[in-house]
Scaffold this active site. Structure first.
Site, PDB file in Angstrom:
ATOM      1  N   CYS A 141       0.897  -1.410   0.048  1.00 31.42           N
ATOM      2  CA  CYS A 141       0.001   0.014   0.043  1.00 31.42           C
ATOM      3  C   CYS A 141       0.799   1.259   0.104  1.00 31.42           C
ATOM      4  CB  CYS A 141      -0.988   0.111   1.406  1.00 31.42           C
ATOM      5  SG  CYS A 141      -1.878   1.558   1.310  1.00 31.42           S
ATOM      6  N   CYS A 144      -0.493   4.182   1.986  1.00 30.15           N
ATOM      7  CA  CYS A 144      -0.590   3.972   3.267  1.00 30.15           C
ATOM      8  C   CYS A 144       0.894   4.273   3.795  1.00 30.15           C
ATOM      9  CB  CYS A 144      -0.794   2.704   3.832  1.00 30.15           C
ATOM     10  SG  CYS A 144      -2.347   2.039   3.011  1.00 30.15           S
ATOM     11  N   ASP A 145       2.069   3.785   3.181  1.00 30.33           N
ATOM     12  CA  ASP A 145       3.427   3.710   3.486  1.00 30.33           C
ATOM     13  C   ASP A 145       4.288   4.574   2.774  1.00 30.33           C
ATOM     14  OD1 ASP A 145       2.439   1.808   5.445  1.00 30.33           O
ATOM     15  OD2 ASP A 145       3.132   0.269   4.123  1.00 30.33           O
TER      16      ASP A 145
HETATM   17  C1  LIG Z   1       0.614  -3.424   4.419  1.00 30.69           C
HETATM   18  C2  LIG Z   1      -0.749  -2.590   4.704  1.00 30.69           C
HETATM   19  C3  LIG Z   1      -0.519  -1.349   5.236  1.00 30.69           C
HETATM   20  C4  LIG Z   1      -1.561  -0.434   5.335  1.00 30.69           C
HETATM   21  N1  LIG Z   1      -1.463   0.489   5.846  1.00 30.69           N
HETATM   22  C5  LIG Z   1      -2.457   1.544   6.088  1.00 30.69           C
HETATM   23  C6  LIG Z   1      -2.169   2.630   6.660  1.00 30.69           C
HETATM   24  O1  LIG Z   1      -1.050   3.109   7.065  1.00 30.69           O
HETATM   25  N2  LIG Z   1      -3.516   3.699   6.759  1.00 30.69           N
HETATM   26  C7  LIG Z   1      -4.764   3.079   6.526  1.00 30.69           C
HETATM   27  O2  LIG Z   1      -5.781   3.985   6.350  1.00 30.69           O
HETATM   28  N3  LIG Z   1      -4.838   2.018   5.721  1.00 30.69           N
HETATM   29  C8  LIG Z   1      -3.986   1.162   5.509  1.00 30.69           C
HETATM   30  N4  LIG Z   1      -3.902  -0.163   4.992  1.00 30.69           N
HETATM   31  C9  LIG Z   1      -5.279  -0.327   4.408  1.00 30.69           C
HETATM   32  C10 LIG Z   1      -6.046  -0.885   5.620  1.00 30.69           C
HETATM   33  O3  LIG Z   1      -5.629  -1.797   6.463  1.00 30.69           O
HETATM   34  C11 LIG Z   1      -7.436  -1.353   5.123  1.00 30.69           C
HETATM   35  O4  LIG Z   1      -8.252  -0.222   4.340  1.00 30.69           O
HETATM   36  C12 LIG Z   1      -8.341  -1.711   6.344  1.00 30.69           C
HETATM   37  O5  LIG Z   1      -7.910  -2.689   7.070  1.00 30.69           O
HETATM   38  C13 LIG Z   1      -9.745  -2.399   5.736  1.00 30.69           C
HETATM   39  O6  LIG Z   1     -10.459  -2.497   6.941  1.00 30.69           O
HETATM   40  P1  LIG Z   1     -11.771  -3.655   6.995  1.00 30.69           P
HETATM   41  O7  LIG Z   1     -12.394  -3.466   8.172  1.00 30.69           O
HETATM   42  O8  LIG Z   1     -12.621  -3.452   5.597  1.00 30.69           O
HETATM   43  O9  LIG Z   1     -11.173  -5.086   6.778  1.00 30.69           O
HETATM   44  P2  LIG Z   1      -9.530  -5.678   7.322  1.00 30.69           P
HETATM   45  O10 LIG Z   1      -8.642  -4.921   7.730  1.00 30.69           O
HETATM   46  O11 LIG Z   1      -9.372  -6.250   5.545  1.00 30.69           O
HETATM   47  O12 LIG Z   1     -10.185  -6.793   8.228  1.00 30.69           O
HETATM   48  C14 LIG Z   1     -10.976  -7.996   7.913  1.00 30.69           C
HETATM   49  C15 LIG Z   1     -10.781  -9.003   8.638  1.00 30.69           C
HETATM   50  O13 LIG Z   1     -11.993  -9.878   8.889  1.00 30.69           O
HETATM   51  C16 LIG Z   1     -11.671 -11.246   9.191  1.00 30.69           C
HETATM   52  N5  LIG Z   1     -12.542 -12.069   8.213  1.00 30.69           N
HETATM   53  C17 LIG Z   1     -12.153 -12.311   7.022  1.00 30.69           C
HETATM   54  N6  LIG Z   1     -13.058 -13.208   6.709  1.00 30.69           N
HETATM   55  C18 LIG Z   1     -13.831 -13.716   7.852  1.00 30.69           C
HETATM   56  C19 LIG Z   1     -14.955 -14.662   7.800  1.00 30.69           C
HETATM   57  N7  LIG Z   1     -15.524 -15.442   7.091  1.00 30.69           N
HETATM   58  N8  LIG Z   1     -15.401 -14.658   9.140  1.00 30.69           N
HETATM   59  C20 LIG Z   1     -15.033 -13.662  10.264  1.00 30.69           C
HETATM   60  N9  LIG Z   1     -14.068 -13.003   9.893  1.00 30.69           N
HETATM   61  C21 LIG Z   1     -13.541 -12.778   8.765  1.00 30.69           C
HETATM   62  C22 LIG Z   1     -10.061 -11.604   8.917  1.00 30.69           C
HETATM   63  O14 LIG Z   1      -9.601 -11.397  10.130  1.00 30.69           O
HETATM   64  C23 LIG Z   1      -9.773  -9.989   8.229  1.00 30.69           C
HETATM   65  O15 LIG Z   1      -8.389  -9.976   8.088  1.00 30.69           O
HETATM   66  C24 LIG Z   1      -2.917  -0.723   4.834  1.00 30.69           C
HETATM   67  C25 LIG Z   1      -3.276  -2.346   4.202  1.00 30.69           C
HETATM   68  C26 LIG Z   1      -2.015  -2.990   4.183  1.00 30.69           C
HETATM   69  C27 LIG Z   1      -2.326  -4.516   3.603  1.00 30.69           C
END
Ligand SMILES: Cc1cc2nc3c(=O)[nH]c(=O)nc-3n(C[C@H](O)[C@H](O)[C@H](O)COP(=O)(O)OP(=O)(O)OC[C@H]3O[C@@H](n4cnc5c(N)ncnc54)[C@H](O)[C@@H]3O)c2cc1C
Length: 333
Positions: A141, A144-145
């Site tokens: 990302c 992000c980084d």
């Molecule tokens: C390396 C990296 C660095 C990042 N740095 C930043 C940053 O600095 N700032 C920023 O704003 N964003 C950053 N992002 C993006 C950010 O992490 C995402 O936009 C954010 O986490 C999305 O949140 P979410 O709640 O949609 O889901 P996610 O964070 O994707 O979490 C969803 C979680 O739900 C759980 N899950 C999945 N399927 C199931 C199921 N069937 N049953 C139960 N649980 C389940 C899993 O644990 C999964 O990981 C980064 C992403 C990455 C990959």
């Protein structure tokens, strides 16, 4: 079988924000945080990064793991019940909906928020994952980084050939002294306008027909080994940052056939600025329904929206006053 007022599936910023709002609205949410898997862990994608510097309210920055520990603590504080299992199946053709946790058994839900996020696709190289997890110069990302001090004035490499790769490369030109786009084909898959923008940028150089075969460095990235797929010639490139931009997979396999998905697998929401899905009573939040912004703050924002919409939907069905129909117990972990 117990019947829950609201079940939240996921454990990233979207899921926990939905839980905080639902819990404070007395809906007693049950949250499935997911099993530990090869590309997902409870807490979501931020568990794979070091510093988060763009989430408002943390002027000094905060590590991804600490941030998600705080999200979880806030969910718990208002009474969210958290189950350390995944939801592996849903039946949205019946009402109340029926959900199957990974430990077996089933439960009913009057409303559901799906916030299962997305998983960044990686190249599958051993050192890549190791360095990415420790903030060692490998990231999925750039937005992000990319602004982190370690990447300033470095030669940075972006792997990919789609719009995301172009966007990431263009963004990184603000920080790096040169940005290499490493692409396995002889033309980009990106839209013409994005490709042109990247190709015309004086700081961007493209390595066509090239794949990364190894990520170099012990504690921190020192370079990459690449192979020209036409000549088979291998060489090492010194780079100070590697950004893998080969796409994301939304975590929606368990929803197949139950809800409208885009061909890319992302959940289709029914109206702009709403989280309602093709199934009334089922709401979607975060990266699982957003392939565009993919940020923690937008995920949290849509988590709030989903909980408010669910609360209003339940009230509209006359279910808002006494939402839990039976004594609800979390399935055994
Ligand atoms: C390396 C990296 C660095 C990042 N740095 C930043 C940053 O600095 N700032 C920023 O704003 N964003 C950053 N992002 C993006 C950010 O992490 C995402 O936009 C954010 O986490 C999305 O949140 P979410 O709640 O949609 O889901 P996610 O964070 O994707 O979490 C969803 C979680 O739900 C759980 N899950 C999945 N399927 C199931 C199921 N069937 N049953 C139960 N649980 C389940 C899993 O644990 C999964 O990981 C980064 C992403 C990455 C990959």
């Amino acid at each position: 079988m117990t019947t829950e007022a609201i079940v939240i599936i996921g454990s990233g910023p979207a899921a926990h924000t939905a839980a905080i709002y639902a819990a404070r609205a007395n809906l007693q949410p049950l949250l499935f945080e997911g099993d530990v898997g090869p590309t997902a862990i409870p807490g979501g994608q931020l568990m794979f990064t070091t510093d988060v510097e763009n989430y408002p309210g943390f002027p000094e920055g905060i590590t991804g793991q600490e941030m998600m520990a705080r999200f979880k603590a806030q969910s718990l504080r208002f009474g969210t019940r958290i189950v350390d299992q995944s939801v592996i199946g849903v039946d949205f053709r019946v009402y109340p909906f029926v959900l199957t946790p990974s430990s077996g058994g089933r439960l009913r839900a009057l409303s559901v928020v799906i916030a299962t996020g997305a998983s960044a696709k990686w190249l599958g190289l051993v050192n890549e994952e190791r360095l990415a997890q420790r903030g060692g110069g490998v990231s999925a990302c750039a937005v992000c980084d990319g602004a982190l001090p370690a990447y300033r004035n470095q030669v940075l490499a972006v792997v990919g050939g789609g719009d995301t790769a172009m966007e990431e490369a263009l963004y990184l030109t603000k920080f790096g002294k040169e940005v290499l786009i490493i692409h396995r084909r002889d033309q980009f898959r990106a839209s013409q306008i994005m490709a042109d923008r990247a190709l015309k940028h004086p700081k961007i150089r493209v390595l066509w027909n090239t794949v990364v075969t190894d990520v170099l460095g012990t504690d921190y990235l020192t370079g990459v080994r690449v192979r020209d797929v036409e000549t088979e010639e291998e060489r090492e490139l010194a780079v100070g940052g590697l950004f893998v931009a080969i796409g994301h997979s939304p975590n929606t396999a368990f929803l197949e056939g139950q809800i409208d998905l885009f061909p890319t697998g992302y959940i289709r929401t029914m109206e702009p600025w709403r989280t309602s899905t093709s199934v009334p009573g089922v709401f979607a939040a975060g990266d699982v329904m957003d392939s565009y912004y993919r940020q923690a703050v937008t995920a949290a924002g849509t988590g709030c929206m989903a909980a408010l919409e669910a609360e209003r939907w339940l009230a509209h069905q006359g279910l808002g006053e006494s939402p839990v129909l039976e004594t609800a117990e979390a399935p055994a972990s």
